[in-house]
Design a protein around this motif. Sequence first.
Motif, short mmCIF file in Angstrom:
data_model
loop_
_atom_site.label_atom_id
_atom_site.label_comp_id
_atom_site.label_asym_id
_atom_site.label_seq_id
_atom_site.Cartn_x
_atom_site.Cartn_y
_atom_site.Cartn_z
N SER A 362 0.83 -1.21 0.00
CA SER A 362 0.00 0.00 0.00
C SER A 362 0.86 1.25 0.00
O SER A 362 0.60 2.21 -0.74
N GLY A 363 1.89 1.26 0.84
CA GLY A 363 2.75 2.44 0.93
C GLY A 363 3.53 2.69 -0.35
O GLY A 363 3.61 3.84 -0.83
N VAL A 364 4.10 1.64 -0.91
CA VAL A 364 4.88 1.80 -2.14
C VAL A 364 3.98 2.19 -3.31
O VAL A 364 4.33 3.04 -4.13
N GLU A 365 2.80 1.57 -3.40
CA GLU A 365 1.86 1.96 -4.46
C GLU A 365 1.46 3.42 -4.31
O GLU A 365 1.35 4.15 -5.31
N ALA A 366 1.25 3.87 -3.07
CA ALA A 366 0.89 5.26 -2.83
C ALA A 366 2.00 6.19 -3.27
O ALA A 366 1.76 7.23 -3.91
N ALA A 367 3.24 5.83 -2.94
CA ALA A 367 4.38 6.66 -3.33
C ALA A 367 4.51 6.75 -4.84
O ALA A 367 4.79 7.82 -5.40
N ILE A 368 4.30 5.63 -5.52
CA ILE A 368 4.38 5.62 -6.99
C ILE A 368 3.30 6.51 -7.59
O ILE A 368 3.56 7.31 -8.50
N ASP A 369 2.07 6.39 -7.10
CA ASP A 369 0.97 7.21 -7.60
C ASP A 369 1.23 8.70 -7.36
O ASP A 369 1.05 9.53 -8.24
N LEU A 370 1.66 9.01 -6.15
CA LEU A 370 1.87 10.41 -5.79
C LEU A 370 3.03 11.03 -6.56
O LEU A 370 3.01 12.23 -6.85
N ALA A 371 4.01 10.22 -6.90
CA ALA A 371 5.19 10.75 -7.61
C ALA A 371 4.82 11.39 -8.95
O ALA A 371 5.53 12.27 -9.43
#
Length: 523
Positions: A362-371
Amino acid sequence: MLDANIAGQLKTYLQNLQRPVEIIASLDDGKKSQEMRELLVEIADMSDKVSFSDADNDARKPSFRIKQPEGQEHIRFAGIPMGHEFTSLVLALLHTGGHPMKTEPEVIEQIKQLDGEFVFETYISLSCQNCPEVVQALNLMAVLNPNIHHTMIDGALYPEEVEARQIMAVPTVYLNGEVFGQGRMGLTEIIGKLDTGSIKREAEKINQRAPYDVLIVGGGPAGASASIYASRKGIRTGIVAERFGGQVMDTLAIENFISVKETEGPKLVAALEEHVKEYEVDVMKLQRANKLRRQGKMIEVELESGAKLLSKAIIIATGARWRELGVPGESEYRGHGVAYCPHCDGPLFKGKHVAVIGGGNSGVEAAIDLAGIVGHVTLLEFADELKADAILQKKLHSLSNVTVIIGAQTTEVTGDGKKVNGLNYKDRATEESHHVEVAGVFVQIGLLPNTDWLKDTLTLSKYGEIEIDSHGATSMPGVFAAGDVTTIPYKQIIMAMGEGARAALGAFDYLIRNEFDDKDKAA
């Protein structure tokens, strides 16, 4: 502006208009105004019952209102309602044009009877999957009651308003200039906040309900599955839940639901609800359970409203909620920089520096989306390595505007009294403290089971999950549990549905193997 497929569908929908509809725009010479004009002209050309003009002079440009000829202004879109909000536009046109609403007659009458002047403003982002439900509910109310007015505002188009009102989470709803609510709200929940006597009236109705054979507490995938399996056995079945759909309503992309290549949480929930409606299931929404006790051979569930329900068997499917950091500043700045849904709130931080807490999927997916939206992302993980799938980690490390910090214990979210301005963390290896300046903190550290109300009633694991056996039975005879609230591993939608079915079959097996007195039998 619309592709051929969508345009064809919209033209078909507009054939359902029963009376004329006016679209009146307030435009300037900007690019977004040109896009809005193009969309609205295209829509007006699809039906002889829809007219378009740019005679409006609202302060928000671009924007447009939808109204009946000679009628008052009710609905305004301060933004181009595409993406998730396109359905909001379609429904606004249909309802204003007299197309019947798929809403219970008693709810419609309740809206019409609301007394007072209600001016709503809803700040949204077009990528927010939670926003349309709020927008559509308030638009519907505005059509039904001349004292209700609603404006949808795309925060990305009006950043000065977002900054002035310190809006850092969507949807954020204002009523008569004051904050009314944040996050997903359904029609009945909004009405309940306006019509304060409705809670008491609903509690009185619930108290009059006859006992159930099986009562499910929770309306997520596990609860929906359990209700269908129970009802198909021909027994009296009920569902009581805060909201139908649970966590799935907050899920954007679902790509691992077998036989469905890709869908979104709200779409899946709508399908679940329609399926449940095919059976004789008594659904009670906006109700939170707070006590469970045995009453002879029956089991009683007491709700926060004070209402009480009796059933021969109970299935608990209350799911889980986002786990919080539990550090100073988190609760103070929730909705003002602290967020839990990157898809919803990410666009509000365009070009800014944000942090993501959590190195799982969840955290890594969030970081990728936000980037792809923000200026820079700092991801902090408590452990000494990321826990996300290798393919996600590879994608994350390929992004130039992402910094990953492992072995980092977040100790505080800092702010200026109004909004987040950073966070403090401790390097677990060196014990050194550090500060990172960020405008937003996205918390992605897992889930907590919703079992606070059961701590002294059922046997729970050390993580607060309900312990169950191979039939879904709990430590209390007649009480079963299913889904994310239990000790089952792998918290997945498809797993929850299977567990709901198992709990329903376990409950039915319990019913046929136990005798109940006549006074205990459901009506």
